[in-house]
Scaffold this active site. Structure first.
Site, short mmCIF file in Angstrom:
data_model
loop_
_atom_site.label_atom_id
_atom_site.label_comp_id
_atom_site.label_asym_id
_atom_site.label_seq_id
_atom_site.Cartn_x
_atom_site.Cartn_y
_atom_site.Cartn_z
N GLU A 3 0.67 -1.11 -0.05
CA GLU A 3 -0.12 -0.07 -0.08
C GLU A 3 0.90 1.11 0.04
O GLU A 3 1.76 1.35 0.67
CB GLU A 3 -0.89 -0.05 1.20
CG GLU A 3 -2.08 -1.21 0.72
CD GLU A 3 -2.51 -1.65 2.11
OE1 GLU A 3 -2.30 -1.18 3.59
OE2 GLU A 3 -2.93 -2.96 2.27
N HIS B 79 -2.69 -0.42 15.97
CA HIS B 79 -1.78 0.11 14.99
C HIS B 79 -0.32 0.09 15.70
O HIS B 79 0.53 0.82 15.48
CB HIS B 79 -1.97 1.67 14.67
CG HIS B 79 -2.73 1.74 13.38
ND1 HIS B 79 -4.02 1.27 13.55
CD2 HIS B 79 -2.41 2.19 12.18
CE1 HIS B 79 -4.67 1.52 12.36
NE2 HIS B 79 -3.71 2.07 11.37
#
Ligand SMILES: Cc1ncc(C[n+]2csc(CCOP(=O)(O)OP(=O)(O)O)c2C)c(N)n1
Ligand SMILES: [Mg+2]
Length: 822
Positions: free
Chosen positions: A500, A598
């Site tokens: 990504e 995260h």
């Protein structure tokens, strides 16, 4: 060079509607008579023969599984056998136009596809090549078994070779195509273009996309077919694979001969059932699987439903679709209608379907209908057909006898050679490049803006007076990774990277800044947000012969690629019997600051899986040297990086990070600071907090700390750690993974056993709390801090004079927390 695709609000806000084209359903309506110009008698005979061979092969297995014997010969096969009796026309039709350069991938139910594709590849190969394949495969071991008294043609011999290699594999014999390590659901044979079949439903959905990418990027002949079940159309990896395979950029951004779609056919072997659930009418909403094409791209994936009960209809469809792929307009979706009379597995009582339904489909049986047509059109008479029947029966019986013969077809002898499977887990090869040729790059390396910029950076963090240079001035950890990667891009023409935001964005955390200028799209591209397909496609790319760097932006997203990382990436080298190589360096960035989803360090999860090399460098010198080593190897490496230290300069290697190429072998821990009273072994970024703790321990308690940076988790050489403990008698292990189940515990256990005689206290582990990671402002209560290390040493290893504990490392608190599961 950033892309220039203007997103025009004027156009985008305009009124309109999306139009779809009709999707053809079973449009083929030619009879054998109509096809007489397209198929010789011999072609039609071959189609019949191949379908029959599959039928007999599967019937044999069915009898073995259900009755324990075949033609009076008893045999027990305890392993799986997902049979495709009824689906023969679909398999033979699919394979008919394919040669050895075309690759097929399949599922748990792929015996028929292996045989059909193998036979087609044999038919289309010249005898010399076939002989070469048989002579060289496992040094001719299979050929010796089947070839001794062979009197027929080379192609017939190759046919027997194919049937034997497949069956011996199913029966877990060392003489099988994959040394018996693949088995029924994973058997394959790459020299005939039969690539891994997958026991994970939908597993081939994204792996095959990587194979098609390999063909395209490396300009290799042939197409790729992903044979997957109708029920697998619900699986994430299939959808993700389709997303990656149908990206606009192939036609919008890739340039020159690279412009255009992937040579991939996603072929749904639609037998209308999962195990017992009906896809149409029950578990899915598509009605017909071909409908899915309409939602994917403008070409609707050229989707079509075809009649898989008629081999000629399938052949016709493949012929047309291959043409589309040749014109670079892939990928294609085929919904191949078929039906299995056999159960999902032989123990299946078919309680989920009626007798009436099965009988109705038997009336449409591909083999008897085709046979009748051959007779009706005077192509072959009963006698000729009966001869084929008996030839096939004889072949299956002969091969069956050979495959169950313990002397001819032994299993791996794990008693006399207990490490034989272990030796196959990694290839441990070293290769500058995976193929010949000069790498495709846009500018000379020396002209790269980042390479130029790095020339002005300080490759050791401190000046001659010991003062640290500014962060901007320091050569950082991210630079080390970049330098190793760009170097390999200029050495290995097969190397590609994707993930990504890998391109114009500069890669997550600016590791790839400078790569966009250097590489065309076909070597570096942005992938869709499909972590499963990012890893899955990398696997397919590597198993076909390329080297690849997929990237997972945050470690926490590994869960999205769970099957690919846990079940696929680690296993195919060993499951292939060491035929396949897997040069995949999976970059995984461990976050912080961004809370519970995260900021997790999952290195332990990955290290638990046999078949993956796992590393976690913490300095620029190590990062560059280990990335070089990872990229020089041919094994899958999960390369952990920490977002906390991407900007860290080199603080340990006084000569600075060399600008030349060097490797740091994977598996070697490194003493970052010498000491004599206690050893601290760290994983990843915790190193820097251990350094702080060591300073406090020196200044306040006069303890000399030896700090070892593990650098690797798998493999790992314990010797330097044992040597250190021999000197210090004490060890603490620290890392950022949540403590419960952390890999540090594994290491602590090994050190306790291996260095037991030298230890004055238990090996103590300090990990993160067994919580969610809280917000940045609260993170210090979650990740190990220097004070925690000191508290743990004081409580569990050696009392420190005048030290007051703030964090509870007592046995009681350990037990209490464990009782609560935290
Ligand atoms: C990820 C995963 N989930 C479930 C299973 C168990 N399972 C094996 S085959 C199967 C049905 C698959 O149906 P389909 O994809 O249509 O293939 P078919 O068996 O019909 O050939 C299931 C649920 C599995 N092997 N893998
Ligand atoms: Mg099915």
């Amino acid at each position: 060079m950033p892309k220039s695709q203007f997103i025009d609000p004027e156009k985008i806000r305009k009124q309109g509607e999306i139009l779809f084209s009709p999707i053809p359903v079973n449009q083929y309506n030619r009879s054998i008579r109509d096809e007489r110009d397209n198929f010789s008698d011999e072609d039609l005979r071959r189609i019949y023969h191949d379908m029959l061979l599959i039928r007999e092969f599967e019937t044999m297995l069915n009898l073995i599984k259900t009755k324990g014997e075949y033609r009076g010969i008893a045999y027990n096969h305890p392993g799986p056998a997902h049979l495709s009796i009824g689906q023969e026309a679909a398999a033979v039709g699919m394979a008919y136009n394919l040669d050895a350069d075309d690759f097929i991938f399949g599922s748990h139910r792929s015996h028929g596809e292996i045989l059909a594709k193998g036979l087609s590849a044999i038919h289309r190969s010249d005898d010399k090549l076939l002989q070469q394949v048989m002579n060289s495969y496992f040094d001719g071991r299979i050929l010796k078994i089947i070839g001794n008294d062979h009197k027929g043609t080379v192609k017939e011999l190759a046919g027997k070779f194919l049937v034997y290699g497949t069956l011996a594999e199913i029966f877990a014999r060392e003489t099988g195509f994959n040394k018996g390590l693949g088995g029924s659901m994973h058997a394959f044979f790459t020299p005939f273009g039969v690539y891994p079949n997958n026991a994970i439903v939908g597993g081939s959905g994204d792996i095959s996309v990587g194979a098609a990418l390999y063909k395209k990027v490396n300009r290799k002949n042939g197409i790729v077919v992903a044979n997957i079940g109708d029920a697998s159309m619900a699986c994430g990896p299939v959808w993700e694979g389709i997303s990656l395979a149908s990206m606009d950029q192939f036609t919008e951004l890739w340039e020159g001969e690279m412009k255009g779609g992937l040579p991939l056919i996603i072929n749904v072997m639609n037998n209308h059932y999962g195990m017992g659930g009906q896809t149409s009418g029950e578990t899915m909403g598509f009605g017909m699987a071909a409908r899915i094409g309409a939602g994917v791209n403008n070409d609707q994936l050229h989707a079509e439903r075809i009649d898989g009960m008629n081999p000629l209809a399938v052949i016709d469809a493949f012929e047309r679709k291959i043409e589309i792929l040749k014109n670079k307009r892939g990928p294609v979706l085929l919904d191949t209608v078929t039906y299995r009379y056999s159960g999902h597995s032989p123990s299946d009582a078919s309680s989920y379907r009626s007798k009436e339904e099965m009988e109705a489909w038997e009336k449409h049986d591909c083999i008897s209908n085709f046979r009748n047509e051959l007779i009706r059109n005077d192509i072959l008479d009963e006698n000729a057909l009966d001869t084929i029947d008996s030839e096939v029966n004889e072949l299956v019986l002969e091969v069956f006898k050979m495959a169950i013969d313990e002397k001819l077809s032994p299993r791996m002898d794990l008693v006399s050679d207990p490490e034989i499977i272990g030796e196959m887990m990694f290839s441990n090869d070293s290769a500058d490049a995976m193929d010949k040729g000069s790498p495709e790059v846009l500018i000379p390396l020396k002209d790269n803006p980042r390479i130029r910029q790095l020339k002005n950076k300080e490759r050791y963090a401190f000046d001659s007076d010991g003062r640290q240079y500014s962060k901007m001035k320091q050569y950082q950890l991210r630079d080390g990774i970049f330098e190793a990667i760009i170097d390999r891009f200029y050495k290995d023409p097969t190397l590609i990277a994707f993930g990504e935001e890998n391109r114009d964005w500069g890669g997550a955390f600016a590791v790839y800044r400078g790569l966009t200028e250097a590489l065309p799209y076909n070597r570096l591209f942005n992938a869709p947000i499909s972590e499963g397909a990012i890893v899955g496609a990398a696997i397919g790319y590597a198993m076909c012969g390329g080297r690849v760097i997929p990237e997972i932006m945050y470690c926490d997203f590994l869960g999205r690629a769970g099957d690919e990382v846990f079940n696929q990436l680690p296993k195919w080298q060993a499951m292939s019997g060491n035929i396949i190589r897997m040069p995949v360096v999976l970059r995984v960035s461990v976050g912080s600051k961004y809370g519970a989803q995260h900021s997790q360090d999952w290195s332990s999860l990955v290290a638990h899986i046999p078949g993956l090399k796992v590393v976690f460098p913490a300095t620029p010198y190590d990062a560059k040297g280990m990335m070089n080593a990872a990229l020089q190897g041919t094994d899958p490496v999960v390369f952990f990086e920490s977002q906390r230290i991407y900007d860290m300069g080199e603080q340990f290697h006084k000569e600075g990070v060399p600008d030349k190429y060097y490797e740091i072998p994977l598996g070697e821990p490194d003493i970052k600071q010498e000491g004599s009273d206690i050893t601290i072994l760290t994983i990843g970024a915790t190193l820097y907090r251990a350094i702080e703790a060591a300073k406090i321990l020196k200044d306040k308690h006069n303890l000399s700390v030896e700090i070892i940076d593990a650098r690797s988790l798998v493999p790992f050489n314990y010797n330097p750690v044992i040597e250190s403990v021999r000197k210090t008698g004490r060890i603490l292990l620290a890392g950022d993974a949540s403590e419960r189940g952390s890999f540090l515990n594994d290491m602590a256990r090994n050190i306790s056993e291996l260095a037991f005689d030298y230890l004055d206290a238990p090996a103590v582990v300090v990990g993160s709390r067994n919580w969610i990671t809280p917000a940045y402002e609260l993170e210090n209560a979650f990740f190990p801090q220097p004070e925690w290390i000191i508290d743990a040493i004081h409580t569990r290893i050696i009392p420190l004079d005048g030290h007051t504990v703030k964090n509870d490392y007592s046995a009681r608190s350990r037990i209490d927390r464990s009782k609560k599961g935290i």
